[in-house]
Design an enzyme around this catalytic site. Structure first.
Site: not given
Length: 649
Positions: A255, A312-314
């Protein structure tokens, strides 16, 4: 003997039911209420009293007196004299809390006395009194005793300000709203990026933003909306005065497109430019210096105890990147701790399971999706969890996935912070600090306004405030709660809904609107109908009819010279141009559309439409709503008469 037992049991149940039926309605629901005879009716000239030996109560006493004036127009003085009948007294006691440091007790009789072990409990007690008082015309309080405390210490809301700029005033109002409903944690997501499919699949052209003033990296701060350091500091000071903890979030290493667009060499060529390159030493220099700017010094920009570092969300495509992600997470947990802060992270360590150790002691994890972080395993590893399950508590406005509006009935009946996805833990589990819900503005450019966000968030605040404070079993049925909650205001001095009084039907009228004048109301909220007679004259492009701080309604818009409106950086126009003629104009608006009628004929119904991308393969909903501005009239030549404002309940 059995008959006596049954009779006594019946009497006990009857007394309990009677007590609950007479319990004042407050959000969150009061834990215990013991009624007494009579009422306390406040009068002008009343006093809010605290002891000079307890100076930590001075600010709360002043705030309470100001709120009484804001909400009811009554004048209350703040005093350190001995309390007398008619006063509201604030007192700290030295007893050890039975349930929570935030607990409080209120005794209502000839005077009102709020007692608590800490100042925060006193403050929550004043919120309960204000809510009770606003529900009747005399602002009377029923005599009795309130004993109240929260089941969970963290009661929060997360707002994505990265993909959509949220004006400072809105954040300030949300501090006030959350505080009014005893919500005490506000996570502000300061950077993010949109989806590349709406930008020709080119990440370097995809919308991204970082919202804070930045001296270390000039030019990093978003040009379409940001907060100065002082503004962000002042926001936190406001929050502290209302016992709300702001958790600022800089989301790395995914992000992170705002950072890689600024410095492309730290972007990952392998996993996407919205990912930082975890194998590049320059990445760590960049992120170290970024956090340092807001954490260093005696008076840092990030004032609170916690700082959120994202994670978050790697990608987890291969072992090497998983281990490097774990190293990165551990590095920044320890990095913010060096500045005396407690680190908060998004749950990702099941998704990124590996051998590299990641610090868990004294680390807070947002548990959002069990596939990314299994909550039972995270508890076993030592993390403290904030329950924020996406399938229950994620709002993504007008996106078509997750929730547009939360299912408040289901949440009220079924959810507590002990439920994280499909995992259900014992109530008040020591490793579950509390809960939070979130607004993600994934679809940047979809026309959503801050008023639309508020329309979605406010009922969720009211509902989840109950479930994070009162626990698994509120006494009031949902249907009764849902009806009663609508009668409460947003907070002292806050009216984001744009409600005019408490009535419905015709709520305001004025025989003629003169140019460059001020009206008594800022705006009219959803469910409105605005009528006026217009003796039209050709108007210059950009001629305003009405304006408020958040919107403009044009007689002649700046681009096409048509009737229309602008808010949140979006311009919407109707296919109607003001001419030299007498017409009757009607504008209606709700949370789905805005409609223009001329002489009772519908000109256009601006419903939620769609924008198409990539040859029609991809699309996004586009919202054209308006909370109608009323505060100031423009510099127009036309004659505007017989203004009438109608409002639904």
């Amino acid at each position: 003997m059995f008959k006596i037992f049954v009779t006594l049991l019946f009497l006990c149940v009857h007394i309990l039911v009677d007590a609950q039926e007479n319990k004042p309605f407050v959000i969150p629901e009061l834990k215990e209420w013991k009624s007494a005879e009579g009422t306390f009716t406040p009068t002008d000239g009343g006093r809010v009293v605290y002891s000079a030996r307890q100076p930590e109560l001075k600010a709360t006493a002043i705030t309470f007196a100001e709120d009484l004036h804001l909400m009811f127009g009554s004048i209350w003085t703040v005093s350190t004299d001995k309390a007398r009948p008619g006063d509201i007294e604030l007192t700290l006691h030295t007893k050890r809390p039975k349930h929570s440091p935030e607990e409080y007790e209120i005794n209502i009789g000839k005077k009102v006395r709020i007692t608590a072990p800490q100042a925060v409990g006193i403050y929550w007690g004043t919120r309960s009194l204000l809510q009770i008082m606003e529900q009747n015309d005399t602002h009377a309080l029923p005599c009795g005793t309130i004993t109240d405390w929260p089941d969970y210490a963290v009661r929060g809301f997360m707002l994505d300000c990265g993909r959509k700029f949220i004006p400072l005033e809105f954040l300030q109002d949300y501090v006030r709203i959350m505080s009014y409903y005893k919500m005490n944690t506000f996570q502000i997501h300061l950077n993010d990026n949109a989806f590349p499919r709406f930008y020709h699949w080119d990440l370097m052209k995809t919308y991204s933003a970082f919202r804070l003033e930045c001296d270390t990296y000039p030019g990093l701060t978003a040009q379409d909306g940001s907060y100065t350091k002082q503004e962000f500091i002042d926001l936190q000071i406001l929050a502290e005065s209302k016992f709300v903890n702001i958790i600022p979030e800089i989301d790395v290493p995914a992000h992170s497109l705002a950072f890689t667009q600024y410095k492309p060499e730290i972007g990952s060529q392998k996993y996407g430019m919205d990912h930082l390159d975890l194998f590049n030493p320059e990445t760590y220099k960049f992120v170290d210096n970024l956090f340092k700017e807001y954490l260093e010094g005696e008076n840092p920009v990030f004032r609170g105890k916690q700082v959120h570092i994202g994670t978050d969300e790697y990608s987890n495509k291969d072992t090497a990147v998983v281990e490097k992600f774990r190293y990165f997470t551990d590095h920044y947990i320890k990095y913010v701790e060096k500045f005396g802060k407690q680190a908060c992270i998004w749950g990702a360590l099941t998704h990124a399971a590996g051998k590299t150790p990641v610090k868990s002691e004294n680390v807070i994890m947002n548990a959002w999706y069990n596939g990314y972080a299994d909550p039972a395993e995270m508890i076993r590893q030592g993390y403290k969890l904030i329950s924020i399950p996406d399938g229950w508590l994620y709002i993504v406005p007008a996106a078509g996935y997750y929730y547009d509006y939360l299912n408040t009935e289901r949440l009220y009946k079924e959810w507590t912070p002990a439920r994280i996805g499909k995992a259900v833990f014992e109530e008040k589990h020591p490793s579950i600090l509390g809960g939070m819900f979130a607004v993600w503005n994934d679809h940047a450019g979809n026309g959503i306004s801050t008023k639309d966000i508020h329309d979605r968030v406010f009922p969720a605040v009211q509902t989840l405030a109950v479930k994070m404070w009162t626990g698994a079993h509120p006494v009031l049925p949902f249907e009764a709660f849902d009806q009663e909650r609508k009668q409460l205001s947003e907070a002292p001095g806050v009216n984001q809904r744009g409600k005019i009084g408490k009535g419905q039907g015709l709520v305001y009228e004025q025989s003629q609107i003169h140019p460059n004048s001020t009206l008594p109301y800022r705006e009219a909220g959803y469910g409105y109908r605005i009528e006026f007679d217009l003796q039209g004259q050709p108007e210059a492009y950009g001629t305003e009819l009405f304006r408020s701080p958040t919107a403009v309604f044009y007689l002649s818009d700046p681009i096409k010279g048509m009737m229309g409106f602008a808010r949140d950086g979006y311009l919407n126009t109707f296919p109607y141009r003001v001419k030299d003629e007498q017409v009757k104009v009607c504008v209606e608006g709700d949370n789905r559309s805005t409609r223009l009628y001329i002489n009772n004929k519908l000109i256009e119904d601006m419903q939620i439409g769609r924008q198409y991308f990539n040859g029609g393969k991809d699309s996004m909903k586009y919202v054209r709503t308006l909370v109608f501005p009323l505060e100031k009239s423009g510099n127009f030549k036309s004659r505007v008469t017989n203004l009438k404002v109608f409002q639904q309940q």
